[in-house]
Design a protein around this motif. Structure first.
Motif, PDB file in Angstrom:
ATOM      1  N   ALA A 243      13.785  -2.117  -8.644  1.00 29.08           N
ATOM      2  CA  ALA A 243      14.825  -1.205  -9.104  1.00 29.08           C
ATOM      3  C   ALA A 243      14.759   0.093  -8.325  1.00 29.08           C
ATOM      4  CB  ALA A 243      14.628  -0.928 -10.592  1.00 29.08           C
TER       5      ALA A 243
ATOM      6  N   MET B 170      18.513   0.332 -23.923  1.00 29.76           N
ATOM      7  CA  MET B 170      17.560   0.010 -22.846  1.00 29.76           C
ATOM      8  C   MET B 170      18.094  -1.108 -21.940  1.00 29.76           C
ATOM      9  SD  MET B 170      15.382   2.186 -23.275  1.00 29.76           S
ATOM     10  CE  MET B 170      14.603   1.727 -21.767  1.00 29.76           C
TER      11      MET B 170
ATOM     12  N   ARG C 270      16.577  10.662 -21.795  1.00 27.04           N
ATOM     13  CA  ARG C 270      16.378   9.338 -21.215  1.00 27.04           C
ATOM     14  C   ARG C 270      14.887   9.012 -21.083  1.00 27.04           C
ATOM     15  NH1 ARG C 270      19.302   6.324 -17.360  1.00 27.04           N
ATOM     16  NH2 ARG C 270      18.091   4.454 -16.926  1.00 27.04           N
TER      17      ARG C 270
ATOM     18  N   ASN D  16       8.908   0.363 -11.587  1.00 30.52           N
ATOM     19  CA  ASN D  16       8.697  -0.203 -10.256  1.00 30.52           C
ATOM     20  C   ASN D  16       8.331   0.906  -9.296  1.00 30.52           C
ATOM     21  OD1 ASN D  16       9.359  -3.169 -10.234  1.00 30.52           O
ATOM     22  ND2 ASN D  16      11.083  -2.325 -11.366  1.00 30.52           N
TER      23      ASN D  16
ATOM     24  N   ALA E 161      15.599  -3.805 -13.802  1.00 29.46           N
ATOM     25  CA  ALA E 161      14.339  -4.490 -13.544  1.00 29.46           C
ATOM     26  C   ALA E 161      14.597  -5.899 -13.013  1.00 29.46           C
ATOM     27  CB  ALA E 161      13.501  -4.541 -14.819  1.00 29.46           C
TER      28      ALA E 161
ATOM     29  N   ASN F 201      12.422   6.121 -22.807  1.00 30.66           N
ATOM     30  CA  ASN F 201      11.512   5.232 -22.077  1.00 30.66           C
ATOM     31  C   ASN F 201      10.111   5.255 -22.657  1.00 30.66           C
ATOM     32  OD1 ASN F 201      13.382   4.276 -20.267  1.00 30.66           O
ATOM     33  ND2 ASN F 201      12.977   5.880 -18.758  1.00 30.66           N
TER      34      ASN F 201
ATOM     35  N   ALA G  37      10.007   3.488 -25.937  1.00 36.07           N
ATOM     36  CA  ALA G  37      10.039   2.039 -25.721  1.00 36.07           C
ATOM     37  C   ALA G  37       8.662   1.536 -25.312  1.00 36.07           C
ATOM     38  CB  ALA G  37      11.071   1.696 -24.650  1.00 36.07           C
TER      39      ALA G  37
ATOM     40  N   GLU H 243      20.351  -1.109 -19.752  1.00 34.97           N
ATOM     41  CA  GLU H 243      20.533  -0.667 -18.384  1.00 34.97           C
ATOM     42  C   GLU H 243      19.254  -0.828 -17.572  1.00 34.97           C
ATOM     43  OE1 GLU H 243      22.624   3.141 -18.761  1.00 34.97           O
ATOM     44  OE2 GLU H 243      22.088   3.286 -16.668  1.00 34.97           O
ATOM     45  N   ALA H 244      18.169  -0.356 -18.186  1.00 34.89           N
ATOM     46  CA  ALA H 244      16.883  -0.444 -17.498  1.00 34.89           C
ATOM     47  C   ALA H 244      16.514  -1.901 -17.278  1.00 34.89           C
ATOM     48  CB  ALA H 244      15.808   0.270 -18.304  1.00 34.89           C
TER      49      ALA H 244
ATOM     50  N   GLY I 243       7.597  -1.510 -17.115  1.00 31.78           N
ATOM     51  CA  GLY I 243       8.980  -1.271 -16.713  1.00 31.78           C
ATOM     52  C   GLY I 243       9.160  -0.207 -15.646  1.00 31.78           C
TER      53      GLY I 243
END
Lengths: 377, 263
Positions: free
Chosen positions: A13, A1, B184, B140, A8, B188, B191, A3-4, B138
């Motif tokens: 982003a 994670m 991916r 945007n 941010a 997310n 998470a 990278e994310a 997380g």
């Protein structure tokens, strides 16, 4: 994670695979866009080809404004209902039914006109509620349920005057409405003094002969137009600025998802059916007061004209998306083209050809816009 | 802080649900504690959907009882369950694609401000809160009036989760949130689940993917043919054992043999 996380940190982003949306494409995502372009095109066309026909003098403007306002009144109802995910095909029959109801109550039964109007409104809104109740209760498509009411209401509209008066047109409402307090709210005119003044300043024409010699040709704004603008304004604010408006979008966008988060979908839909009936009744009352009579064939095909105006205005037939302003512009396009063809001396049957063509274009454009919004391919 | 120090928020005891002659659930027990992620695994048709619909108030159990914070509850509708603090995020019914993120986020609970006698939706507050809550998760957003249809599947799930958390869910039921997502996006969403769990919310994570379950789960309950086959703690069970339990054992072993153990 990680990278994310870095992304941010550099907020905002950006996803390198998402192209920046150009201003043009952003403008495309507004539901009214097609109607705005159409309105401009229609005015440019008629100013170029019919400017000297009297279409844009005071009388001409009043002429196409009145026709547009008629379309607008029913388009507002149809628009809200379509965004809530339903149709009402009984609008045209409702117009005939409401007009006949006012005529029978006030002329045949000799009741005061205001009583006739209020009772008719109550009756129409009740029929609208019944339409909505059947739709949400049975889960049937509103297309079918309201198609049934298209025939039921039209049938009664022809049956009752024949039974009672042995004719299908009832006149004499103007006499009955004399001195009534409620009738002018639908049949009257406002701002007459402005037009008197304009005539004095010689900015608009006056009658030269006859009993009304010296009076301005246009002596006020008909209440029909006031009703149309008021309904558009109120509906637009409710739809875009209130909690209830959000529920209307949600009910039409995905009824089940809306129910899961507690939106009273059934109540919203029934209320929109009632509102559509209310609009049809406003139309009918204005018409009856203007003509002084009610006819069993009034309002024929109005349901389709309302739906076409709404679709030109950018609403999706599947619900959940649309704009009252767009629908109002759709109605304006209608009124201007229908009357403009008359002013330009074009055969009026071509109006229907125009309707069909523009409907097709509008639906294709709307489908394209929907793909952009939802990212479907 | 271990999740096991707390009493369960929701406890479902011997739940049975019959649809006419069909017994969909035949004695299922399940509980979820604050701050834990309890995975409910099962193959298609095991009764997962029926079970979570019972938990979220859509179905009434034929037999058995539901305890919410120790008290017996009778949910008459999903609304009741929601008010109590049980939020459900459905796989495909979470969001309305044509509406903006803000409109979706606040759907059903729109903030209202008064101007004279009229009540209007308070878009300024709504937009600010939406952007803030999405940032916490997380994501945007380009703008709060962006249509949900422009978001990816994982982002849509996240909006739905953020919404439930913001409105004070104590238990969050996630119905196969990862089943339609890419690698991916799945990462997310997992998470996000981890983040939410750390705030003390109990999570019920429904899946049929053992790997996804093991990535975030604290406990694992396997459902098969309307019955619980047992609950295991994290570290007490291997992925293979879980897989076997879900599929009903024997045939799966044979199948896996023929596929070279890749399933």
């Amino acid at each position: 994670m990680s990278e994310a996380g870095q992304g941010a940190a550099l907020a905002p982003a950006k996803d390198e695979r998402v192209k920046e949306i150009s201003g043009f494409r952003k403008a495309l995502i507004r539901p009214e866009l097609g109607a705005i372009v159409g309105t401009i095109a229609v005015f440019v066309f008629f100013i170029a080809f019919a400017a000297d026909s009297g279409m844009f003098n005071a009388q001409g403007i009043l002429n196409w404004s009145t026709v547009s306002a008629q379309f607008m009144i029913i388009a507002v109802g149809a628009c809200m209902l379509m965004i809530a995910g339903e149709f009402d095909l009984s609008v045209g029959s409702m117009i005939g039914f409401a007009g006949m109801s006012i005529a029978i109550l006030s002329v045949t039964l000799q009741w005061p006109v205001w009583v006739a109007i209020l009772l008719t409104f109550a009756l129409c809104i009740a029929v609208g509620a019944l339409n909505g109740w059947i739709v949400v209760r049975t889960g049937l498509p509103s297309f079918i349920v309201t198609l049934a009411f298209l025939f039921i209401l039209r049938g009664f509209t022809i049956f009752f005057p024949q039974l009672i008066e042995r004719q299908t047109i009832i006149g004499g409402i103007s006499d009955a409405a004399e001195g009534d307090w409620l009738a002018p709210v639908f049949g009257g005119k406002i701002l007459g003094f402005v037009f008197d003044w304009l005539a004095e300043m010689e900015m608009i024409a006056v009658f030269e002969r006859g009993t009304r010699a010296g009076e301005p040709i246009v002596d006020g704004i008909p209440m029909l137009i006031v009703w149309a603008l008021a309904l558009v304004a109120v509906a637009h604010v409710i739809l875009t600025r209130t909690q209830f408006g959000n529920w209307v979008f949600a009910s039409g966008g995905d009824a089940q998802a809306a129910r899961y988060v507690g939106v009273p979908v059934n109540r919203v839909k029934i209320l929109m059916f009632m509102f559509t009936a209310f609009c049809a009744c406003v139309f009918a009352t204005c018409q009856v007061m203007e003509f002084g009579s009610a006819g069993a064939d009034r309002g024929l095909l109005k349901e389709f004209e309302a739906i076409i105006a709404v679709v030109i205005g950018g609403a999706l037939l599947t619900g959940g998306y649309g704009s009252v302003i767009g629908a109002a512009l759709g109605a304006l396009i209608f009124g201007v083209v229908q009357q403009g063809l008359f002013f330009a001396g074009v055969e009026s049957s071509l109006f229907r050809v125009f309707l069909g063509v523009i409907l097709l274009f509008a639906v294709i454009l709307n489908t394209y816009i929907r793909r952009i919004i939802t990212g479907e391919r | 802080m271990s999740a096991f120090d707390h009493n369960p928020i929701v406890e479902m005891k011997d739940i049975e649900k019959h649809f006419g002659p069909v017994i969909a659930l035949n004695g299922v027990s399940f509980d979820v504690r604050p701050g834990e992620c309890h995975c409910l695994l099962g193959d298609n048709g095991a009764g997962k959907s029926t079970f979570i619909k019972t938990m979220s108030g859509v179905h009434k159990p034929t037999r058995g009882e539901i305890l919410f914070e120790g008290r017996r509850m009778d949910f008459a509708s999903p609304r009741d369950a929601m008010e109590a603090g049980i939020a459900t995020v459905y796989q495909d019914l979470a969001m309305i694609p044509l509406m903006s993120v803000t409109r979706n986020f606040w759907m059903g609970r729109e903030p209202v401000k008064r101007i004279g006698p009229m009540k209007f939706m308070d878009f300024r507050t709504a937009n600010e809160v939406t952007m803030e809550e999405m940032r916490k998760m997380g994501i945007n957003l380009r703008s709060p009036d962006q249509a949900v249809g422009t978001l990816s599947g994982g982002e849509r799930q996240t909006v739905a989760i953020a919404r439930a958390v913001y409105f004070g869910a104590k238990v969050l039921i996630l119905d196969e949130p990862t089943s339609a997502l890419g690698v991916r996006q799945t990462a997310n969403v997992l998470a996000t689940i981890d983040k939410v769990r750390k705030t003390g919310i109990g999570i019920v994570f429904i899946t049929h993917n053992v790997r996804h379950a093991l990535a975030v789960g604290d406990r694992f309950t396997v459902l098969n043919r309307g019955k619980t086959l047992g609950t295991a703690q994290r570290g007490q069970i291997t992925p293979e054992e879980l897989q076997d339990l879900m599929a009903g054992g024997q045939e799966m072993v044979e199948l896996e043999g023929s596929l070279g153990g890749t399933v």
